[in-house]
Design an enzyme around this catalytic site. Structure first.
Site, mmCIF file in Angstrom:
data_model
loop_
_atom_site.group_PDB
_atom_site.id
_atom_site.type_symbol
_atom_site.label_atom_id
_atom_site.label_comp_id
_atom_site.label_asym_id
_atom_site.label_seq_id
_atom_site.Cartn_x
_atom_site.Cartn_y
_atom_site.Cartn_z
ATOM 1 N N GLU A 69 112.169 25.790 35.940
ATOM 2 C CA GLU A 69 111.747 26.819 34.970
ATOM 3 C C GLU A 69 112.950 27.490 34.310
ATOM 4 O O GLU A 69 112.856 28.003 33.203
ATOM 5 C CB GLU A 69 110.897 27.898 35.670
ATOM 6 N N CYS A 110 104.743 17.566 43.361
ATOM 7 C CA CYS A 110 104.702 18.723 42.461
ATOM 8 C C CYS A 110 105.207 18.224 41.118
ATOM 9 O O CYS A 110 106.202 17.488 41.060
ATOM 10 C CB CYS A 110 105.608 19.829 42.997
ATOM 11 N N THR A 111 104.523 18.609 40.051
ATOM 12 C CA THR A 111 104.843 18.019 38.750
ATOM 13 C C THR A 111 106.171 18.528 38.173
ATOM 14 O O THR A 111 106.668 17.983 37.192
ATOM 15 C CB THR A 111 103.695 18.257 37.749
ATOM 16 N N HIS A 112 106.746 19.563 38.768
ATOM 17 C CA HIS A 112 108.081 19.996 38.335
ATOM 18 C C HIS A 112 109.172 19.038 38.844
ATOM 19 O O HIS A 112 110.240 18.941 38.249
ATOM 20 C CB HIS A 112 108.399 21.396 38.881
ATOM 21 N N TYR A 140 103.030 29.081 41.224
ATOM 22 C CA TYR A 140 101.714 29.178 41.877
ATOM 23 C C TYR A 140 101.829 28.929 43.390
ATOM 24 O O TYR A 140 100.994 29.402 44.153
ATOM 25 C CB TYR A 140 100.766 28.112 41.329
ATOM 26 N N GLY A 141 102.814 28.116 43.769
ATOM 27 C CA GLY A 141 102.919 27.633 45.158
ATOM 28 C C GLY A 141 102.696 28.694 46.234
ATOM 29 O O GLY A 141 101.897 28.504 47.141
ATOM 30 N N CYS A 147 99.068 20.026 37.705
ATOM 31 C CA CYS A 147 99.726 20.854 38.709
ATOM 32 C C CYS A 147 99.055 20.549 40.041
ATOM 33 O O CYS A 147 97.830 20.702 40.164
ATOM 34 C CB CYS A 147 99.539 22.318 38.333
ATOM 35 N N ASN A 148 99.841 20.101 41.009
ATOM 36 C CA ASN A 148 99.255 19.770 42.317
ATOM 37 C C ASN A 148 98.689 21.011 43.002
ATOM 38 O O ASN A 148 97.633 20.962 43.636
ATOM 39 C CB ASN A 148 100.315 19.154 43.231
ATOM 40 N N THR A 149 99.396 22.133 42.857
ATOM 41 C CA THR A 149 98.979 23.364 43.539
ATOM 42 C C THR A 149 97.657 23.871 42.973
ATOM 43 O O THR A 149 96.746 24.249 43.726
ATOM 44 C CB THR A 149 100.072 24.438 43.372
ATOM 45 N N ASP A 171 99.688 23.638 33.476
ATOM 46 C CA ASP A 171 100.490 23.710 34.692
ATOM 47 C C ASP A 171 100.950 25.153 34.842
ATOM 48 O O ASP A 171 100.875 25.940 33.897
ATOM 49 C CB ASP A 171 101.712 22.777 34.566
ATOM 50 N N SER A 172 101.464 25.472 36.032
ATOM 51 C CA SER A 172 102.029 26.810 36.251
ATOM 52 C C SER A 172 103.233 27.048 35.344
ATOM 53 O O SER A 172 103.685 28.175 35.214
ATOM 54 C CB SER A 172 102.460 26.951 37.703
HETATM 55 N N1 DGL Z 1 103.890 22.065 38.975
HETATM 56 C C1 DGL Z 1 103.273 22.764 40.076
HETATM 57 C C2 DGL Z 1 102.730 21.738 41.080
HETATM 58 O O1 DGL Z 1 102.566 20.589 40.725
HETATM 59 C C3 DGL Z 1 104.235 23.777 40.590
HETATM 60 C C4 DGL Z 1 103.651 24.731 41.514
HETATM 61 C C5 DGL Z 1 104.216 26.101 41.469
HETATM 62 O O2 DGL Z 1 104.149 26.738 40.418
HETATM 63 O O3 DGL Z 1 104.666 26.569 42.513
HETATM 64 O O4 DGL Z 1 102.433 22.038 42.198
#
Ligand code: DGL
Length: 265
Positions: A147, A179-181, A38-39, A69-71, A6-7
């Site tokens: 984070e 988003c997984t966060h 990453y978004g 990570c969805n992004t 993930d990011s």
């Molecule tokens: N956990 C990432 C997701 O699921 C976060 C994206 C990010 O870093 O902006 O999209």
């Protein structure tokens, strides 16, 4: 070995479900906290990160990579599938179950800008949610809260309230965590959403999917059916303590055996 990335620390919400589903497997989790978020990043840059991390995971023996990570899934999964001969399981906002089960006809989706722009999301919306009113909200600032370990703070309540209150006022009965966060903010999201709103997290479904893929690989003799379970977590950022604390919060009691490291990638 199951590689997960993930990011940042958000994908731990997916690892938690993977570990619950497959406690005897070997996991290597990469938190790309040094390059988070990453978004807002251009697609090419996210593909670059996903590629570097995948090569690292494969070099360490990954048989499957879970893009937690969805992004990164939106930006890079087709590229990864076209480039490496192992299976990839990615994230997708759970719009389908929300649209099927809504009683009010309105659902909310919280995700990053990159995820909303992704083809996968647009296709899912078109196929499964044409009957529903979909209220999309970019969760700006939410990844940073997680984070920094600030998930239960006045600042978190202020930002989450700004996003969730209007959704609830417009009648949504499902809020999809795209988003997984965001599962790490579920308590605060719940406080604004109220009990009547279903908060949808796709992580358990993703874990079941990984389990199926692993069974197939074992059936084909591509991975060993016997394994010594182990869990290693590495980060590209300076937040090893946060990573340990978050794993400790969500893992069962034997987490002292887990391994943590900082890497340059
Ligand atoms: N956990 C990432 C997701 O699921 C976060 C994206 C990010 O870093 O902006 O999209």
């Amino acid at each position: 070995m199951i590689g997960v990335f993930d990011s940042g620390v958000g994908g731990l919400s997916v690892w938690k479900e993977l570990f619950r589903e497959l406690p005897g497997e070997k996991f290597l989790y990469v938190s790309d906290s040094g390059h988070c978020p990453y978004g807002p990043k251009p697609k090419e840059e996210v593909i670059g990160r996903a590629t570097a991390i995948t090569e690292y995971l494969i070099s360490r023996g990954a048989d499957i990579v879970v893009v937690a990570c969805n992004t990164a899934t939106a930006a890079a999964i087709s590229h990864l599938r076209g480039s490496y001969p192992i299976p990839f399981v990615g994230m997708e906002p759970a719009v389908k179950p929300a649209a099927i089960n809504t009683r009010t006809g309105a659902i909310g989706v919280l995700a990053t800008k990159g995820t909303f722009k992704g083809e996968l999301y647009l296709r899912t919306l078109h196929r499964f949610a044409s009957n529903a009113r979909v209220i999309e909200q970019v969760g700006e600032g939410l990844v940073e809260l997680v984070e920094e370990g600030n998930t239960d703070t006045p600042q978190a309540r202020e930002i989450v309230g700004k996003y969730v209150r209007p959704m609830v006022e417009s009648g949504v009965d499902h809020i999809v965590l795209g988003c997984t966060h965001y599962p790490f903010l579920e308590k605060v999201i719940r406080a604004f959403a109220g009990e009547g709103v279903e908060i949808v997290n796709p992580a358990p479904a993703i874990a079941r999917r990984v389990s199926q893929v692993l069974e197939q690989l074992k059936g084909q003799g591509k991975v060993s059916a016997m394994n010594m379970g182990s869990n290693t977590f590495v980060t590209t950022g300076g937040n090893l303590e946060l990573l340990k604390r978050m794993v400790g919060d969500i893992a069962p009691d034997d987490f002292e055996t887990f391994i943590y490291n900082t890497i340059d990638l």
